[in-house]
Design a protein around this motif. Sequence first.
Motif: not given
Ligand SMILES: CC(C)(COP(=O)(O)OP(=O)(O)OC[C@H]1O[C@@H](n2cnc3c(N)ncnc32)[C@H](O)[C@@H]1OP(=O)(O)O)[C@@H](O)C(=O)NCCC(=O)NCCS
Length: 180
Positions: A45, A108, A115-116, A118, A120, A146, A149, A152, A156
């Motif tokens: 991450t 981040v 995946g919950r 947050i 979004t 990645n 992301m 994701f 969006r």
């Molecule tokens: C990319 C990131 C910010 C997304 O945050 P998140 O809170 O997981 O996002 P959400 O829950 O709103 O959506 C994640 C999507 O992945 C899916 N998902 C399922 N399981 C998951 C898991 N274990 N981890 C992450 N996403 C998962 C969610 O269902 C959702 O699906 P959708 O796009 O079809 O709706 C997060 O994965 C992250 O912090 N990654 C590391 C940092 C990074 O890559 N930053 C981007 C560069 S700045």
Amino acid sequence: MNAILAASLSTAFQPVIGHAISIRPLRADDCEIEYRFIAGLSLETRNNRLLGGARPVTPEYAARLTRVNYPRELALAAVVMLDSQEILIGVARYALEADGVGCEFALVVADAWQGRGIGTHLLERLAGAARARAIPRISGYVLSTNATMLGFARKRGLRLQRVPGDATLTLATLDLALPN
Ligand SMILES: CC(C)(COP(=O)(O)OP(=O)(O)OC[C@H]1O[C@@H](n2cnc3c(N)ncnc32)[C@H](O)[C@@H]1OP(=O)(O)O)[C@@H](O)C(=O)NCCC(=O)NCCS
């Protein structure tokens, strides 16, 4: 940042039963929760957030991340209360570039909270705040490996572009429809 602006950027939502999550601007006195947040991120991450996975996480580094130069920059914190302690579980930020038009964002969420919904919610709030300041678009660098992301972002509505001369990076851009 003044109290009225801070209040306008603060909201609560409940994406997971039993956890009320608040979104509010990150403050300089958040250095301790920011430190715990970054130190608790998995290497993957941290790498994906381009926080330098190999770099040791120090309190000084965390403190630097909490010094936000409002209004040129904005950092929104997602926080939750657990056992009467405030825990930082996600951060979305943008910084206007020197030309006053370009704007880089980063996002981040703590591994255990991904995946919950947050991420979004944070992105929507960040975009809303940028739009309110008439910022036309926000762009973030994403490692081309990645897949989470990139998927994701695509879902969006962000535009994904190659970064000329650097195949390891993809630029994800969210165009903000500005009010007329
Ligand atoms: C990319 C990131 C910010 C997304 O945050 P998140 O809170 O997981 O996002 P959400 O829950 O709103 O959506 C994640 C999507 O992945 C899916 N998902 C399922 N399981 C998951 C898991 N274990 N981890 C992450 N996403 C998962 C969610 O269902 C959702 O699906 P959708 O796009 O079809 O709706 C997060 O994965 C992250 O912090 N990654 C590391 C940092 C990074 O890559 N930053 C981007 C560069 S700045």
